[in-house]
Design a protein around this motif. Structure first.
Motif, PDB file in Angstrom:
ATOM      1  N   ALA A 103      37.644  48.618  50.472  1.00 36.78           N
ATOM      2  CA  ALA A 103      38.854  48.788  49.657  1.00 36.78           C
ATOM      3  C   ALA A 103      38.721  48.868  48.160  1.00 36.78           C
ATOM      4  CB  ALA A 103      40.029  47.731  49.881  1.00 36.78           C
ATOM      5  N   VAL A 104      37.688  47.990  47.524  1.00 36.16           N
ATOM      6  CA  VAL A 104      37.275  47.907  46.471  1.00 36.16           C
ATOM      7  C   VAL A 104      36.638  49.351  45.863  1.00 36.16           C
ATOM      8  CG1 VAL A 104      35.694  47.000  44.588  1.00 36.16           C
ATOM      9  CG2 VAL A 104      36.986  45.462  46.190  1.00 36.16           C
ATOM     10  N   LEU A 105      35.754  49.955  46.724  1.00 35.86           N
ATOM     11  CA  LEU A 105      35.223  51.052  46.219  1.00 35.86           C
ATOM     12  C   LEU A 105      36.225  52.281  46.089  1.00 35.86           C
ATOM     13  CD1 LEU A 105      31.739  50.821  47.886  1.00 35.86           C
ATOM     14  CD2 LEU A 105      32.371  50.068  45.565  1.00 35.86           C
ATOM     15  N   LEU A 106      37.333  52.174  47.031  1.00 36.71           N
ATOM     16  CA  LEU A 106      38.101  53.319  47.239  1.00 36.71           C
ATOM     17  C   LEU A 106      38.955  53.408  46.083  1.00 36.71           C
ATOM     18  CD1 LEU A 106      39.403  53.096  50.864  1.00 36.71           C
ATOM     19  CD2 LEU A 106      37.930  54.544  49.808  1.00 36.71           C
ATOM     20  N   HIS A 107      39.169  52.275  45.092  1.00 43.27           N
ATOM     21  CA  HIS A 107      39.928  52.329  43.833  1.00 43.27           C
ATOM     22  C   HIS A 107      39.106  53.015  42.793  1.00 43.27           C
ATOM     23  CE1 HIS A 107      43.309  49.475  44.494  1.00 43.27           C
ATOM     24  NE2 HIS A 107      42.516  48.803  45.309  1.00 43.27           N
ATOM     25  N   GLY A 108      37.742  52.975  42.785  1.00 39.46           N
ATOM     26  CA  GLY A 108      36.978  53.854  42.089  1.00 39.46           C
ATOM     27  C   GLY A 108      36.491  53.120  40.610  1.00 39.46           C
ATOM     28  N   PRO A 109      35.566  53.164  39.875  1.00 42.88           N
ATOM     29  CA  PRO A 109      35.191  52.328  38.947  1.00 42.88           C
ATOM     30  C   PRO A 109      35.998  52.334  37.679  1.00 42.88           C
ATOM     31  CG  PRO A 109      33.822  54.385  38.914  1.00 42.88           C
ATOM     32  CD  PRO A 109      34.779  54.348  40.162  1.00 42.88           C
ATOM     33  N   GLN A 110      36.904  53.509  37.407  1.00 45.18           N
ATOM     34  CA  GLN A 110      37.940  53.637  36.156  1.00 45.18           C
ATOM     35  C   GLN A 110      38.820  52.488  36.472  1.00 45.18           C
ATOM     36  OE1 GLN A 110      35.347  55.921  36.158  1.00 45.18           O
ATOM     37  NE2 GLN A 110      36.217  55.887  33.931  1.00 45.18           N
ATOM     38  N   SER A 111      39.437  52.160  37.687  1.00 41.94           N
ATOM     39  CA  SER A 111      40.366  51.086  38.023  1.00 41.94           C
ATOM     40  C   SER A 111      39.789  49.545  37.620  1.00 41.94           C
ATOM     41  CB  SER A 111      40.645  51.109  39.483  1.00 41.94           C
ATOM     42  OG  SER A 111      41.488  52.318  39.863  1.00 41.94           O
ATOM     43  N   PHE A 112      38.537  49.639  37.446  1.00 42.89           N
ATOM     44  CA  PHE A 112      37.867  48.285  36.957  1.00 42.89           C
ATOM     45  C   PHE A 112      37.411  48.284  35.689  1.00 42.89           C
ATOM     46  CE2 PHE A 112      37.588  48.364  41.636  1.00 42.89           C
ATOM     47  CZ  PHE A 112      37.974  46.959  41.906  1.00 42.89           C
ATOM     48  N   GLY A 113      37.935  49.413  34.870  1.00 41.77           N
ATOM     49  CA  GLY A 113      37.638  49.431  33.346  1.00 41.77           C
ATOM     50  C   GLY A 113      36.451  50.157  33.065  1.00 41.77           C
ATOM     51  N   ARG A 114      35.853  50.973  33.726  1.00 41.10           N
ATOM     52  CA  ARG A 114      34.464  51.717  33.678  1.00 41.10           C
ATOM     53  C   ARG A 114      34.260  52.057  32.268  1.00 41.10           C
ATOM     54  NH1 ARG A 114      30.547  53.590  32.120  1.00 41.10           N
ATOM     55  NH2 ARG A 114      28.985  54.693  33.316  1.00 41.10           N
ATOM     56  N   ASP A 115      35.257  52.842  31.561  1.00 45.17           N
ATOM     57  CA  ASP A 115      35.162  53.314  30.234  1.00 45.17           C
ATOM     58  C   ASP A 115      34.906  52.275  29.052  1.00 45.17           C
ATOM     59  OD1 ASP A 115      35.566  55.978  31.374  1.00 45.17           O
ATOM     60  OD2 ASP A 115      37.527  55.845  30.837  1.00 45.17           O
ATOM     61  N   GLU A 116      35.176  50.908  29.461  1.00 42.99           N
ATOM     62  CA  GLU A 116      35.110  50.046  28.565  1.00 42.99           C
ATOM     63  C   GLU A 116      34.067  48.998  28.714  1.00 42.99           C
ATOM     64  OE1 GLU A 116      38.974  48.488  27.416  1.00 42.99           O
ATOM     65  OE2 GLU A 116      39.792  50.322  27.993  1.00 42.99           O
ATOM     66  N   TRP A 117      33.363  49.202  29.855  1.00 41.67           N
ATOM     67  CA  TRP A 117      32.175  48.010  30.177  1.00 41.67           C
ATOM     68  C   TRP A 117      31.126  48.057  29.211  1.00 41.67           C
ATOM     69  CZ3 TRP A 117      30.710  50.128  35.814  1.00 41.67           C
ATOM     70  CH2 TRP A 117      31.826  49.534  36.711  1.00 41.67           C
ATOM     71  N   PRO A 118      30.744  46.794  29.047  1.00 40.11           N
ATOM     72  CA  PRO A 118      29.512  46.341  28.035  1.00 40.11           C
ATOM     73  C   PRO A 118      28.480  47.466  28.453  1.00 40.11           C
ATOM     74  CG  PRO A 118      30.468  44.337  28.719  1.00 40.11           C
ATOM     75  CD  PRO A 118      31.055  45.447  29.706  1.00 40.11           C
ATOM     76  N   GLU A 119      27.469  47.692  27.610  1.00 39.83           N
ATOM     77  CA  GLU A 119      26.332  48.837  27.635  1.00 39.83           C
ATOM     78  C   GLU A 119      25.676  48.485  28.751  1.00 39.83           C
ATOM     79  OE1 GLU A 119      24.138  51.891  27.387  1.00 39.83           O
ATOM     80  OE2 GLU A 119      25.984  51.563  26.180  1.00 39.83           O
ATOM     81  N   GLU A 120      25.062  47.093  28.941  1.00 40.76           N
ATOM     82  CA  GLU A 120      24.175  46.980  30.308  1.00 40.76           C
ATOM     83  C   GLU A 120      24.837  47.268  31.626  1.00 40.76           C
ATOM     84  OE1 GLU A 120      24.293  42.397  31.208  1.00 40.76           O
ATOM     85  OE2 GLU A 120      24.941  42.645  29.311  1.00 40.76           O
ATOM     86  N   ALA A 122      27.607  49.561  32.047  1.00 36.98           N
ATOM     87  CA  ALA A 122      27.676  50.955  31.858  1.00 36.98           C
ATOM     88  C   ALA A 122      26.237  51.665  32.411  1.00 36.98           C
ATOM     89  CB  ALA A 122      28.073  51.423  30.563  1.00 36.98           C
ATOM     90  N   ARG A 123      25.188  51.157  31.808  1.00 35.71           N
ATOM     91  CA  ARG A 123      23.814  51.936  32.033  1.00 35.71           C
ATOM     92  C   ARG A 123      23.387  51.618  33.479  1.00 35.71           C
ATOM     93  NH1 ARG A 123      21.383  50.061  28.074  1.00 35.71           N
ATOM     94  NH2 ARG A 123      20.787  48.272  28.644  1.00 35.71           N
ATOM     95  N   ARG A 124      23.847  50.538  33.979  1.00 37.89           N
ATOM     96  CA  ARG A 124      23.527  50.216  35.262  1.00 37.89           C
ATOM     97  C   ARG A 124      24.216  51.033  36.276  1.00 37.89           C
ATOM     98  NH1 ARG A 124      24.778  44.218  37.205  1.00 37.89           N
ATOM     99  NH2 ARG A 124      25.269  44.748  39.486  1.00 37.89           N
ATOM    100  N   ALA A 125      25.534  51.365  36.167  1.00 30.04           N
ATOM    101  CA  ALA A 125      26.313  52.194  37.013  1.00 30.04           C
ATOM    102  C   ALA A 125      25.718  53.609  36.720  1.00 30.04           C
ATOM    103  CB  ALA A 125      27.714  52.261  36.227  1.00 30.04           C
ATOM    104  N   ASP A 126      25.438  54.189  35.546  1.00 26.80           N
ATOM    105  CA  ASP A 126      24.711  55.450  35.388  1.00 26.80           C
ATOM    106  C   ASP A 126      23.754  55.521  36.297  1.00 26.80           C
ATOM    107  OD1 ASP A 126      27.072  56.042  33.620  1.00 26.80           O
ATOM    108  OD2 ASP A 126      25.891  55.736  31.677  1.00 26.80           O
ATOM    109  N   ASP A 127      22.826  54.705  36.344  1.00 28.45           N
ATOM    110  CA  ASP A 127      21.525  54.842  37.024  1.00 28.45           C
ATOM    111  C   ASP A 127      21.715  54.647  38.469  1.00 28.45           C
ATOM    112  OD1 ASP A 127      20.053  54.454  34.485  1.00 28.45           O
ATOM    113  OD2 ASP A 127      19.614  52.332  34.666  1.00 28.45           O
ATOM    114  N   GLY A 128      22.745  54.049  38.744  1.00 31.97           N
ATOM    115  CA  GLY A 128      23.326  54.261  40.251  1.00 31.97           C
ATOM    116  C   GLY A 128      23.642  55.472  40.605  1.00 31.97           C
TER     117      GLY A 128
END
Length: 193
Positions: A103-120, A122-128
């Protein structure tokens, strides 16, 4: 010697998953976690200095947990058709075993503030994300899919369609039916064949 922390990160994130699954990402606040877990606010802020860090870690821990089995499924068999079928089946089976995390994943990362995450984070998400795309592209290549249309077909088979099966039921608040894994696998095989 410093004493071990009384409240660990796992406990806090497990509580955050429950809140997000039941009430949505906006409900995941430091105070909501404190109320639900009995952990003092200060202990939460000690682990996560800001809410965005908590939301990022909540999303990343969940998606990385899912991806562990997904990567294993994609590489489970030398035959790309069987590996793709295993990956599609994994999406549904993992979601059945971990309905709150799904259910968490179905919300998508944007719903968890993805555009404003601290760099570390954001980089981890991009790598994944990069690892997933590379693994699916490698599966497509193993199956002889090189044209853009063919690669998109593989993406549809092993990512989008299995997610649609899960989304259909979880968003309606219904349990996945017993045949959901088979449905995802058959759709993947039909598209990959």
């Amino acid at each position: 010697m410093a004493r071990p922390p009384r409240y660990d990160e796992t406990q806090l994130l497990d509580t955050a998953v429950r809140i997000a699954a039941d009430a949505g990402p906006a409900a995941v606040t430091m105070s909501a976690i404190a109320r639900a877990s009995g952990v003092p606010n200060g202990s939460i802020y000690h682990r996560f200095p800001q809410r965005l860090a908590l939301l990022a870690e909540l999303w990343l821990r969940t998606v990385e947990h899912f991806q562990t089995g997904y990567f294993a499924a994609l590489q489970s068999d030398g035959d790309p058709l069987r590996a793709g079928a295993a990956a599609a089946r994994h999406v549904v089976a993992w979601s059945r075993q971990n309905p709150r995390e799904a259910a968490v994943l179905l919300h998508g990362p944007q719903s968890f503030g993805r555009d404003e995450w601290p760099e570390e984070y954001a980089r981890r998400a991009d790598d994944g994300n990069k690892r997933v795309l590379e693994a699916v592209a490698e599966l497509a290549e193993r199956g002889g899919a090189t044209a853009e249309l063919e690669v998109d077909r593989v993406m549809l088979a092993v990512i989008e369609l299995p997610l649609a099966v899960v989304r259909r039921y979880l968003r309606a608040g219904r349990p996945l039916p017993p045949h959901a894994e088979e449905l995802a696998e058959r759709c993947a095989v039909d598209l990959l064949a």
